[in-house]
Design an enzyme around this catalytic site. Sequence first.
Site, PDB file in Angstrom:
ATOM      1  N   LEU A 111       0.394 -21.742  -3.284  1.00 28.38           N
ATOM      2  CA  LEU A 111      -0.196 -20.783  -3.686  1.00 28.38           C
ATOM      3  C   LEU A 111       0.607 -19.121  -3.890  1.00 28.38           C
ATOM      4  O   LEU A 111       1.488 -19.338  -3.418  1.00 28.38           O
ATOM      5  CB  LEU A 111      -1.380 -20.370  -2.799  1.00 28.38           C
ATOM      6  CG  LEU A 111      -2.091 -19.192  -2.210  1.00 28.38           C
ATOM      7  CD1 LEU A 111      -3.121 -18.828  -3.510  1.00 28.38           C
ATOM      8  CD2 LEU A 111      -2.578 -18.712  -1.117  1.00 28.38           C
ATOM      9  N   ASP A 160     -11.486  -4.270   2.460  1.00 28.65           N
ATOM     10  CA  ASP A 160     -12.300  -2.795   2.504  1.00 28.65           C
ATOM     11  C   ASP A 160     -13.358  -2.823   3.825  1.00 28.65           C
ATOM     12  O   ASP A 160     -14.116  -4.025   3.986  1.00 28.65           O
ATOM     13  CB  ASP A 160     -13.515  -2.136   1.342  1.00 28.65           C
ATOM     14  CG  ASP A 160     -13.648  -0.713   1.485  1.00 28.65           C
ATOM     15  OD1 ASP A 160     -12.929  -0.099   2.230  1.00 28.65           O
ATOM     16  OD2 ASP A 160     -14.106   0.348   0.488  1.00 28.65           O
ATOM     17  N   HIS A 214      -8.066  -2.367  11.333  1.00 31.49           N
ATOM     18  CA  HIS A 214      -6.685  -2.438  10.458  1.00 31.49           C
ATOM     19  C   HIS A 214      -6.149  -4.087  11.617  1.00 31.49           C
ATOM     20  O   HIS A 214      -6.056  -4.917  10.713  1.00 31.49           O
ATOM     21  CB  HIS A 214      -5.444  -1.552  10.265  1.00 31.49           C
ATOM     22  CG  HIS A 214      -6.423  -1.035   9.653  1.00 31.49           C
ATOM     23  ND1 HIS A 214      -6.544  -0.908   8.392  1.00 31.49           N
ATOM     24  CD2 HIS A 214      -6.179   0.780   9.433  1.00 31.49           C
ATOM     25  CE1 HIS A 214      -7.639   0.280   7.850  1.00 31.49           C
ATOM     26  NE2 HIS A 214      -6.713   1.422   8.548  1.00 31.49           N
TER      27      HIS A 214
HETATM   28  C1  FPP Z   1      -9.890  -0.980   3.557  1.00 31.78           C
HETATM   29  O1  FPP Z   1     -10.545  -0.487   5.064  1.00 31.78           O
HETATM   30  C2  FPP Z   1      -8.667  -1.767   4.204  1.00 31.78           C
HETATM   31  C3  FPP Z   1      -7.344  -1.035   3.822  1.00 31.78           C
HETATM   32  C4  FPP Z   1      -6.591   0.765   3.573  1.00 31.78           C
HETATM   33  C5  FPP Z   1      -6.000  -1.571   4.333  1.00 31.78           C
HETATM   34  C6  FPP Z   1      -5.901  -3.020   4.899  1.00 31.78           C
HETATM   35  C7  FPP Z   1      -5.037  -3.606   5.381  1.00 31.78           C
HETATM   36  C8  FPP Z   1      -4.562  -4.764   6.145  1.00 31.78           C
HETATM   37  C9  FPP Z   1      -6.533  -5.933   6.610  1.00 31.78           C
HETATM   38  C10 FPP Z   1      -4.074  -5.021   6.706  1.00 31.78           C
HETATM   39  C11 FPP Z   1      -2.084  -4.592   6.452  1.00 31.78           C
HETATM   40  C12 FPP Z   1      -1.644  -4.842   5.219  1.00 31.78           C
HETATM   41  C13 FPP Z   1      -0.854  -6.309   6.011  1.00 31.78           C
HETATM   42  C14 FPP Z   1       0.249  -6.721   4.055  1.00 31.78           C
HETATM   43  C15 FPP Z   1      -0.612  -6.939   7.045  1.00 31.78           C
HETATM   44  P1  FPP Z   1     -10.918   1.051   5.299  1.00 31.78           P
HETATM   45  O2  FPP Z   1      -9.460   2.047   6.171  1.00 31.78           O
HETATM   46  O3  FPP Z   1     -10.976   1.767   4.051  1.00 31.78           O
HETATM   47  O4  FPP Z   1     -11.547   0.953   5.535  1.00 31.78           O
HETATM   48  P2  FPP Z   1     -13.211   2.009   5.925  1.00 31.78           P
HETATM   49  O5  FPP Z   1     -13.883   2.212   4.014  1.00 31.78           O
HETATM   50  O6  FPP Z   1     -14.150   1.384   6.699  1.00 31.78           O
HETATM   51  O7  FPP Z   1     -12.509   3.714   6.295  1.00 31.78           O
END
Ligand code: FPP
Length: 253
Positions: A138, A27, A44
């Site tokens: 893993l 997150d 992201h």
């Molecule tokens: C949360 O941050 C994160 C996500 C919703 C997506 C996580 C995905 C990745 C790290 C990369 C994509 C996946 C793969 C498998 C390559 P947020 O956007 O909710 O952050 P915020 O709470 O600060 O708005």
Amino acid sequence: MTTSETAIRTAVRDTSRMPSHVAIIMDGNGRWARARGLPRTEGHRRGVQTLRDIVRHAGHRGVRYLTLYSFSSENWSRPIEEVQTLMLLLKIFVRRDLAELVSSNVKVRVIGERADLPADILGLLLEAEARTAGNDGLTLVVAFNYGARNEIARAMRAIAADISAGRINADAVTEATIGARLDTADIPDPDLIIRTSGEQRLSNFLLWQAAYAEFYFSPVMWPDFSAAEFDVALEAFGARDRRYGGIAVGAEA
Ligand code: FPP
């Protein structure tokens, strides 16, 4: 032996103090980007680099299962460009990193609702599973289009179908019957769940499987999370007293 007796004996036997299964709620990508005046999608992109580093590091640390919450069933409600970026990042990740995952003995498992995924995404996820199926290092569990309530509802439908077809008896439904119909069948429950960015909630992640997990909340935004931060979480886990509803070892008197 009852389930809780088994759990208590497991706790007493557990001297390794290393989690076998670590699950992460990655997150803070959006806030990381906003704090730098960048679009959320840039957060992201940086988050995928952290993901690569942590997969390698977890493998080196001897973690057996690493589950990453990559796209939740609720994430479809985000702006279309953000959803498209997350899909694109998954495609790039599989295309660029699958060869390394194959050669570094990582086994990919995908959990989540597959029914309504775009065909190209589903194809890539199935390819990642198929090409790593023979690996035994893993296990990287990618939670994609995943929501725990949806997973539990699908398991309940499967059990209801088995009961109506006479394959199982309603009285014979146990915790194991349910566990075997979840997407995580054959994967042990997480020992440690890490959430980055300071938020302290589960957000529909592994609700059934988290029954006895330890939680570690890091204030660090996911793009800044590092191998060193991961080690701090492992250390915190090592200091926890896992009782599984029993009492502390040595506190019987
Ligand atoms: C949360 O941050 C994160 C996500 C919703 C997506 C996580 C995905 C990745 C790290 C990369 C994509 C996946 C793969 C498998 C390559 P947020 O956007 O909710 O952050 P915020 O709470 O600060 O708005």
